[in-house]
Every structure is written in structure tokens, then in C-alpha cells.
Design a protein around this motif. Structure first.
Motif, PDB file in Angstrom:
ATOM      1  N   SER A 124      52.386  61.346  10.436  1.00  0.00           N
ATOM      2  CA  SER A 124      52.533  60.695  11.739  1.00  0.00           C
ATOM      3  C   SER A 124      53.309  59.394  11.601  1.00  0.00           C
ATOM      4  CB  SER A 124      51.128  60.392  12.278  1.00  0.00           C
ATOM      5  OG  SER A 124      51.201  59.540  13.384  1.00  0.00           O
ATOM      6  N   TYR A 148      42.438  56.672  10.907  1.00  0.00           N
ATOM      7  CA  TYR A 148      43.229  57.900  11.093  1.00  0.00           C
ATOM      8  C   TYR A 148      44.563  57.793  10.349  1.00  0.00           C
ATOM      9  CZ  TYR A 148      46.645  60.987  13.210  1.00  0.00           C
ATOM     10  OH  TYR A 148      47.672  61.884  13.381  1.00  0.00           O
ATOM     11  N   LEU A 199      49.132  58.849  26.500  1.00  0.00           N
ATOM     12  CA  LEU A 199      49.721  58.591  27.816  1.00  0.00           C
ATOM     13  C   LEU A 199      50.015  59.866  28.614  1.00  0.00           C
ATOM     14  CD1 LEU A 199      50.917  56.533  29.799  1.00  0.00           C
ATOM     15  CD2 LEU A 199      53.110  56.793  28.602  1.00  0.00           C
ATOM     16  N   ASN A 215      45.660  53.614  33.693  1.00  0.00           N
ATOM     17  CA  ASN A 215      45.641  52.225  33.222  1.00  0.00           C
ATOM     18  C   ASN A 215      46.877  52.020  32.372  1.00  0.00           C
ATOM     19  OD1 ASN A 215      42.991  51.243  34.129  1.00  0.00           O
ATOM     20  ND2 ASN A 215      42.210  52.868  32.792  1.00  0.00           N
ATOM     21  N   ARG A 230      58.067  54.202  23.312  1.00  0.00           N
ATOM     22  CA  ARG A 230      57.771  55.187  22.268  1.00  0.00           C
ATOM     23  C   ARG A 230      58.838  56.269  22.250  1.00  0.00           C
ATOM     24  NH1 ARG A 230      54.758  51.672  21.742  1.00  0.00           N
ATOM     25  NH2 ARG A 230      52.507  51.661  21.418  1.00  0.00           N
ATOM     26  N   ARG A 291      46.103  47.327  24.732  1.00  0.00           N
ATOM     27  CA  ARG A 291      45.120  48.093  23.947  1.00  0.00           C
ATOM     28  C   ARG A 291      45.195  47.610  22.495  1.00  0.00           C
ATOM     29  NH1 ARG A 291      45.900  54.595  23.947  1.00  0.00           N
ATOM     30  NH2 ARG A 291      47.794  53.979  22.838  1.00  0.00           N
ATOM     31  N   ASP A 294      47.962  48.422  19.640  1.00  0.00           N
ATOM     32  CA  ASP A 294      49.237  48.919  20.186  1.00  0.00           C
ATOM     33  C   ASP A 294      50.396  48.022  19.753  1.00  0.00           C
ATOM     34  OD1 ASP A 294      48.631  51.252  21.460  1.00  0.00           O
ATOM     35  OD2 ASP A 294      48.670  50.451  23.501  1.00  0.00           O
TER      36      ASP A 294
HETATM   37  C1  WQD Z   1      51.915  55.522  24.364  1.00  0.00           C
HETATM   38  C2  WQD Z   1      52.171  54.297  25.230  1.00  0.00           C
HETATM   39  C3  WQD Z   1      50.306  52.795  25.316  1.00  0.00           C
HETATM   40  C4  WQD Z   1      47.623  55.562  27.385  1.00  0.00           C
HETATM   41  C5  WQD Z   1      49.284  57.703  19.387  1.00  0.00           C
HETATM   42  C6  WQD Z   1      48.727  57.560  18.011  1.00  0.00           C
HETATM   43  C7  WQD Z   1      49.710  58.033  17.002  1.00  0.00           C
HETATM   44  C8  WQD Z   1      50.196  59.446  17.295  1.00  0.00           C
HETATM   45  C9  WQD Z   1      50.634  59.583  18.709  1.00  0.00           C
HETATM   46  C10 WQD Z   1      48.868  60.972  16.034  1.00  0.00           C
HETATM   47  C11 WQD Z   1      51.646  53.004  24.606  1.00  0.00           C
HETATM   48  C12 WQD Z   1      50.574  53.381  26.677  1.00  0.00           C
HETATM   49  C13 WQD Z   1      48.709  54.985  26.760  1.00  0.00           C
HETATM   50  C14 WQD Z   1      47.201  55.057  28.629  1.00  0.00           C
HETATM   51  C15 WQD Z   1      48.987  53.458  28.558  1.00  0.00           C
HETATM   52  N1  WQD Z   1      49.150  60.411  17.119  1.00  0.00           N
HETATM   53  N2  WQD Z   1      49.390  53.949  27.347  1.00  0.00           N
HETATM   54  N3  WQD Z   1      47.901  54.021  29.176  1.00  0.00           N
HETATM   55  O1  WQD Z   1      49.646  54.921  20.819  1.00  0.00           O
HETATM   56  O2  WQD Z   1      52.115  55.522  20.596  1.00  0.00           O
HETATM   57  O3  WQD Z   1      50.450  56.914  19.498  1.00  0.00           O
HETATM   58  O4  WQD Z   1      49.636  59.079  19.586  1.00  0.00           O
HETATM   59  O5  WQD Z   1      49.344  60.791  14.948  1.00  0.00           O
HETATM   60  O6  WQD Z   1      49.060  57.967  15.786  1.00  0.00           O
HETATM   61  O7  WQD Z   1      48.442  56.175  17.790  1.00  0.00           O
HETATM   62  O8  WQD Z   1      50.606  57.004  21.949  1.00  0.00           O
HETATM   63  O9  WQD Z   1      50.312  58.103  24.107  1.00  0.00           O
HETATM   64  O10 WQD Z   1      48.434  56.661  23.206  1.00  0.00           O
HETATM   65  O11 WQD Z   1      50.534  55.580  24.007  1.00  0.00           O
HETATM   66  O12 WQD Z   1      49.574  52.497  29.083  1.00  0.00           O
HETATM   67  O13 WQD Z   1      46.210  55.526  29.221  1.00  0.00           O
HETATM   68  O14 WQD Z   1      51.466  54.447  26.447  1.00  0.00           O
HETATM   69  O15 WQD Z   1      49.935  51.451  25.413  1.00  0.00           O
HETATM   70  O16 WQD Z   1      52.543  51.987  24.968  1.00  0.00           O
HETATM   71  P1  WQD Z   1      50.697  55.949  20.724  1.00  0.00           P
HETATM   72  P2  WQD Z   1      49.894  56.905  23.346  1.00  0.00           P
END
Ligand code: WQD
Ligand code: NAD
Length: 337
Positions: A124, A148, A199, A215, A230, A291, A294
Motif C-alpha cells: 500500500s 496496518y 471516502l 464529513n 489522493r 482526521r 491524514d
Molecule cells: C481519502 C481522502 C480524507 C473519508 C486509506 C488508507 C490507505 C489505503 C487507502 C489501504 C482524505 C478524506 C475520507 C471521509 C473525508 N488503504 N475523507 N471524509 O486515507 O488516503 O487511504 O485508504 O492500504 O492505507 O489509509 O483514503 O478514502 O480514507 O481518504 O473527507 O469520510 O478523503 O481525509 O483526504 P486514505 P480515504
């Protein structure tokens, strides 16, 4: 090729199964169904019209796993099985270290014993932590910030040492960025347990009416619109990356790491806006605090995978949102029990 796939009932595994079966690979899946349902496998069979062997086995059960190796010979293993929720890993580190690492060690012991020395492993982008700059290349420093992510890095190191000790092993480590989307049929897709952490499934569950609003975790990041950026990659592109990795095995690549991303970064607002376009649903949201853990911005340099595997992502953000919506709208509550 005769392939053993761990975690094949899950989100990325099921999409990879479709691509592999379409290319006539012979597959055995091992999954304990701890984060998936057997329905995904049934639907893979419907999409492809092909069959596969499914074994409900926990990788931590080495005796059960050994039977799978005794029954059949394999040329390669694709190793998806693992727990993947970042927040849960902070709450339950032992569960994550035990499940992900013990499971992998058992798998590698069986591979050694039964002379299966080719493995494609799901790592990842989380192993890069907060990158010093973007885009991220594979030689960036490792900086895991949760259990993780640390399990992913430890597994990379275990596989590397196995390959150093016995150079007839081939280990292809694929570091995925942010997988989203679903198969175009709408029959398989992401079906998280409980309230989604990520997300895209959160947005799609708001659109379908399962959750009231999104949120947004912070709009004060140093990015173009203040929200996190991302590298979202369509799960079908990701699945195809595994086929390209298998194609590399006859060249005896040894130990290699590849980023699988698009090389493009999109913000939370980009995701919301594009999803609204395809779903024709308003996504209400609230801006809340950042969060924990993040980062502002994360996207891949996928050039190495392009040069060495001949792979690149072809599907764009419209495809990702259209296909996610198609899956969620046809299966508002995910797979049936
Ligand atoms: C993306 C963006 C949040 C949810 C995670 C894991 C990573 C990999 C992929 C496994 C960020 C924002 C999110 C919400 C939001 N998984 N957000 N509201 O954190 O880049 O990666 O998944 O390996 O290890 O950490 O992905 O989809 O959680 O967040 O505003 O309800 O969306 O702050 O900017 P992330 P995500
Ligand atoms: P998923 O949870 O949908 O699939 C993982 C599968 O592994 C599930 O079907 C689960 O039941 C199974 N499993 C877990 N522990 C097991 C064990 N001990 N024995 C047997 N089966 C077990 O997750 P996914 O999104 O498809 O992810 C697949 C792999 O890719 C995981 O290793 C994950 O860490 C990695 N990854 C995922 C993402 C992502 O955002 N989805 C990003 C980067 C890396």
C-alpha cells in the motif's frame, strides 16, 4: 497459469479474479470471509461464465492451508488476504500483526515446502506515510504511521529476505494508491462492513441514502481547494496490473516493487462533484476537523510499472464515479447475506 489467490472474495481480489478468469487462468481462492461474502465469488462466476475453486480457510490455520497445497500444484500466489482498516489497526494492533503477518508467514512456509516461489503481494501507498514531495517514486523513504501500514512494511521485508536467501523466488510487491470503482456490470464492488472509513464508499452510501451526509476531514490543507488530495485508481485498472505482474514472472525478476496509481491527484471536492454528476444526487457534507494521521497530498509516479510491466491506468475519474454509482445503486445494501 495455476494460481492460488488469497483474499479473493474481497474487493480487489474479486475484480482481479474476473480479469484472470477472462484470460483462462486456473484459480484456487483461499479466504476466511472475515471481511467479505461468498456472494462475490458467485457473481464473479456469473460475470465470467468460468469456474474456480473456493476454500474457506484462515491463513492463520496452517494445517488447513497445507491441505490446499497438498491438493493441487500452483505456479504463483497472489496474496490479497489481510485486514486493512487503519483506525481499527490502531485500536487492535495485535489483531493486525497476528492476522497479517502470521497469515503471510504461514503462506510463505507452505510455498517453500511445496516449491511455489512466485508471489505478487498487495502492499500500500500507506508505507510512504507523509511523503517529502509528490509524485512518489518507489525509492521514497518508508514511514509507516499506524499498525496496518507497519504490517505491510514488515511483510515487504519478510518477502525481501526470503528472496535474498533463495534467489529462485520472485516477489512482486505492488503498492496500491486509492482503489475505487467497480466492475462495469455493477455485479461486484466495494462492500465495507459497517460505516465506511474511506471516502468513495462513504460518498456512495450518502448518495444512495444509507448515510445522511459526508464529513469532510478538513478544508485547510495546503492544497488547491483546502481538502486532501489522493491518487484514486479504478479497481479494474488495478486488477489488470496483477496480470501484468504475472506476465513478468518468466523473466525471473527477483524482488521488485511497483507503485500502482494513476499519477493524478484529486481533492475531496473533486470526488464529491464528479460523483454528483454521475449519480444525479446531491451529496450533503459538513466540514469537520482533520482526521488523525491524514496527510495533505499523496499521488504516485507510476512510471516504473509502465516501463517494466507495460502497465498504466486507463480509466479516469468519470469512469470511477460512474461505475461506483452503478454498483451502489444496483446493490444499495451491498451483497446479500
Ligand atoms: C481519502 C481522502 C480524507 C473519508 C486509506 C488508507 C490507505 C489505503 C487507502 C489501504 C482524505 C478524506 C475520507 C471521509 C473525508 N488503504 N475523507 N471524509 O486515507 O488516503 O487511504 O485508504 O492500504 O492505507 O489509509 O483514503 O478514502 O480514507 O481518504 O473527507 O469520510 O478523503 O481525509 O483526504 P486514505 P480515504
Ligand atoms: P478486502 O477486505 O475486501 O479483502 C481482503 C480479503 O482477505 C477479505 O475477503 C478477507 O475476508 C480476507 N482475509 C483477511 N484475513 C484473512 C485471513 N487471515 N485468512 C484468509 N482470508 C483473510 O480488502 P481489499 O480492499 O480487497 O484489499 C486487498 C488487499 O489490498 C489487502 O491486503 C489490503 O491491505 C491491500 N490494499 C487495499 C487498499 C484499499 O484501499 N482497498 C489499498 C492498498 C492496499
Amino acid at each position: 497459469m495455476k494460481i492460488l489467490m488469497t483474499g479473493g472474495a474481497g474487493y480487489i481480489g474479486s475484480h482481479t479474479l474476473v480479469e484472470l478468469l477472462n484470460e483462462n487462468h486456473e484459480i484456487t481462492v483461499v479466504d476466511n470471509l472475515s471481511n467479505s461474502k461468498i456472494e462475490s465469488i458467485k457473481r464473479v462466476k456469473v460475470i465470467t461464465g468460468k469456474d474456480l475453486i473456493f476454500k474457506q480457510i484462515d491463513l492463520c490455520d496452517i494445517n488447513g492451508l497445507e491441505k490446499v497445497f497438498q491438493e493441487k500444484s500452483y505456479e504463483a500466489v497472489i496474496h490479497f488476504a489481510g485486514l486493512k482498516a487503519v483506525g481499527e489497526s490502531v485500536q487492535k494492533p495485535l489483531l493486525y500483526y497476528y492476522n497479517n503477518i502470521t497469515g503471510t508467514i504461514n503462506l510463505c512456509r507452505m510455498m517453500t515446502k511445496y516449491d511455489v516461489k512466485n508471489i505478487v503481494f498487495s502492499s500500500s501507498a500507506t508505507v510512504y506515510g507523509n511523503p517529502v514531495s509528490v509524485p512518489i517514486t518507489e525509492d521514497f523513504p518508508i514511514n509507516t504511521v499506524n499498525p496496518y501500514g507497519t504490517t505491510k512494511y514488515i511483510i515487504e521485508m519478510i518477502l525481501k529476505d526470503i528472496q535474498i536467501a533463495d534467489q529462485s523466488w520472485n516477489v512482486l510487491v505492488l503498492r496500491y494508491f486509492n482503489p475505487v470503482g467497480a466492475h462495469e456490470s455493477g455485479l461486484i464492488g466495494e462492500d465495507p462492513n459497517g460505516i465506511p472509513n474511506n471516502l468513495m464508499p462513504y460518498i456512495s452510501q450518502v448518495a444512495v441514502g444509507r448515510l445522511p451526509y459526508l464529513n469532510i476531514y478538513g478544508n485547510d490543507y495546503p492544497t488547491k481547494d483546502g481538502t486532501g488530495i489522493r491518487d484514486y485508481i479504478h479497481v479494474v485498472d488495478l486488477a489488470k496490473g496483477h496480470l501484468k505482474a504475472l506476465d513478468k514472472l518468466p523473466k525471473k525478476p527477483g524482488y521488485c516493487i511497483y507503485n500502482l496509481g494513476t499519477g493524478k491527484g484529486y481533492s475531496v471536492y473533486d470526488m464529491v462533484n464528479t460523483f454528483e454528476k454521475w449519480s444525479q444526487c446531491k451529496i450533503p457534507y459538513k466540514i469537520v476537523g482533520r482526521r488523525d494521521g491524514d496527510i495533505a497530498e499523496c499521488y504516485a509516479d507510476p512510471g516504473k510499472a509502465n516501463r517494466e510491466l507495460g502497465w498504466e491506468a486507463k480509466l479516469n475519474l468519470d469512469d470511477m464515479c460512474r461505475d461506483t454509482w452503478n454498483w451502489q445503486n444496483s446493490n444499495p445494501n451491498g451483497y446479500p447475506d
